[in-house]
Scaffold this active site. Structure first.
Site, PDB file in Angstrom:
ATOM      1  CB  SER A  46       4.571   3.564   1.189  1.00  0.00           C
ATOM      2  OG  SER A  46       5.933   3.699   1.525  1.00  0.00           O
ATOM      3  CG  HIS A 133       9.694   6.990  -5.341  1.00  0.00           C
ATOM      4  ND1 HIS A 133      10.221   8.229  -5.020  1.00  0.00           N
ATOM      5  CD2 HIS A 133      10.530   6.072  -4.761  1.00  0.00           C
ATOM      6  CE1 HIS A 133      11.320   8.079  -4.301  1.00  0.00           C
ATOM      7  NE2 HIS A 133      11.530   6.778  -4.131  1.00  0.00           N
ATOM      8  CE  LYS A 135       8.607   6.669  -1.310  1.00  0.00           C
ATOM      9  NZ  LYS A 135       9.944   6.989  -0.840  1.00  0.00           N
ATOM     10  CG  ASP A 140     -10.720  10.598   9.588  1.00  0.00           C
ATOM     11  OD1 ASP A 140     -11.211   9.674   8.908  1.00  0.00           O
ATOM     12  OD2 ASP A 140     -10.722  10.599  10.832  1.00  0.00           O
TER      13      ASP A 140
END
Length: 446
Positions: A46, A133, A135, A140
């Site tokens: 993130s 940048h 996200k 798993d």
């Protein structure tokens, strides 16, 4: 559908393995739920991690899980944003301290911020040079991709998009490796100190920027080629009605998968094609503007934040001029639309009381098929040239999934109204003369 082929090969999926989350609260709950059930690996990639109670609760959940089971925990944030402190002296790094012994915590630092520029630019302003940048949240073989950061507003009242791809090992492996190679080329938290990773052969800002970019580009390209080879030898299910494609945009490294795909998409000539684009920070680069307004022929709706829903609304200092900057960009785009006669391109603005707007993505509908792009990119200059971005493209003919994707898109428009020249005359869209003057100079930093 006349959708161009992306650079990377696709993965067939069962539509039931795609879960679309519809609220920030559900996003947060899902992060906790997936953390509690993770058995092998957990990776959070993130821009930053906030310093509030919700964020600390998430870190506590990761700590609890890692104490119960031997899982590999990797955290990748941006260096500049991750080390920014609040009024209490807390930062992403300090919030991560409880899991620092059993986790690998990395912070990416753009090589473009170095020398005199790094010494002169103050904190916050230095972030305009470039950021990590992406996200991507991996548990798993489950991949939760979003435009949302790990911060309290993104868990409560900041509108975004969130797709969970369940049991999709090829996608999870690919993005996990991308995270790892960027991490290996970043700073690592070691004994409460920030030092270059042992595998980082060139210092991110003290070494040669050219050599650093070549090092990271080579590493990312190895992952890309490995993924391509794995898809060649895997069994393809050509009868599948739903496919997903990873898409990277790392202009810093000369990797332009998203840009090349969008250039083809925006140049399509098909009046029956309906396209929708969302960005909390609408700032098309010139290439996209020209493709849409001068070459393309299709219906396009663009949804962006109203000044009230802009995260910088009523900020202090220079930040207070950011909403008017975006109003000016919208004003200029609509004027160009009129000049080029592209009246089937329309703009809308999102406004919801006490909420901000951060959703981004693309939808294209044609002949009972639907394509959507979801991820971190805002499709502006920074996304194309400065930041590290990742998206997933979903293409489906499945009627049930098409309805779900349409519902997700339509929910964003429930709080929207038309943005035209008349709307831009409203007081909240007032553009100070100074903003009009400097807009062209600083658009590449937005």
């Amino acid at each position: 559908m006349e959708i161009p082929d992306p650079e990377l090969p696709g993965i067939p999926i069962d539509p039931q393995d795609l879960e679309i989350l519809d609220t920030p609260t559900r996003f947060y709950e899902k992060l906790l739920e997936l953390t509690a059930s993770t058995e092998r690996r957990l990776a959070l990639c993130s821009l930053y991690l906030g310093e509030g109670d919700l964020e600390k609760n998430l870190i506590a959940a990761i700590r609890e899980r890692s104490e119960k089971s031997e899982i590999e925990v990797t955290i990748l944030l941006d260096f500049l944003r991750g080390t920014r402190t609040n009024s209490s002296g807390e930062s992403s790094v300090t919030v991560l301290k409880p899991i620092s012994e059993k986790s690998k915590i990395y912070l990416f630092h753009t090589p473009e911020l170095s020398g005199l520029v790094k010494r002169v630019l103050p904190q916050r302003a230095d972030e305009i040079i470039g950021l990590q940048h992406m996200k991507l949240y991996i548990f798993d073989d489950n991949v939760l991709i979003s435009g949302a950061n790990l911060s309290d507003s993104y868990f409560t009242n900041r509108t975004d998009r969130y797709f969970l791809f369940r049991n999709c090992k090829p996608l999870a492996d690919f993005f996990h490796e991308i995270i790892n190679v960027v991490a290996d080329s970043s700073f690592i938290v070691e004994n409460e100190q920030l030092v270059p990773s042992p595998k980082c052969d060139v210092h991110p800002y003290l070494g040669s920027a050219h050599l650093y970019r070549e090092m990271l580009k080579t590493r990312v390209n190895r992952v890309i080629e490995k993924y391509k080879e794995s898809r060649k030898t895997s069994s393809n299910c050509m009868s599948a009605d739903t496919w997903i494609y990873p898409v990277l945009q790392m202009g810093l490294l000369g990797i332009h998968q998203e840009f090349e795909f969008l250039q083809k998409l925006f140049s399509l000539k098909n009046p029956e094609l309906k396209m929708t684009m969302a960005s909390g920070y609408f700032n098309f680069i010139r290439d996209y503007e020209e493709s849409i307004l001068k070459e393309g022929d299709y219906h396009l709706d663009i949804l962006t934040a109203s000044p009230f829903a802009n995260g910088f609304f009523e900020s202090n200092g220079f930040s207070k001029y950011i909403p008017p900057l975006y109003s000016n960009i919208s004003d200029q785009f609509l004027r160009k639309r009129e000049i080029n006669g592209r009246l089937n391109v329309k703009m809308f603005e999102y406004r919801r009381e006490e909420w901000t707007f951060h959703a981004k993505g693309l939808w294209a509908e044609h002949n009972n098929q639907l394509m959507t792009l979801i991820g971190s990119s805002n499709y502006g200059y920074r996304s194309v040239h400065r930041d590290l971005e990742a998206q997933v493209m979903v293409v489906t003919r499945n009627p049930t999934l098409i309805d779900r994707l349409k519902d997700e898109k339509n929910l964003l428009f429930e709080y929207s109204s038309i943005l035209d020249m008349a709307a831009l005359q409203q007081p909240e869209h007032h553009i100070p003369p100074l903003v009009r003057v400097i807009s062209r100079l600083i658009r590449s930093f937005l």
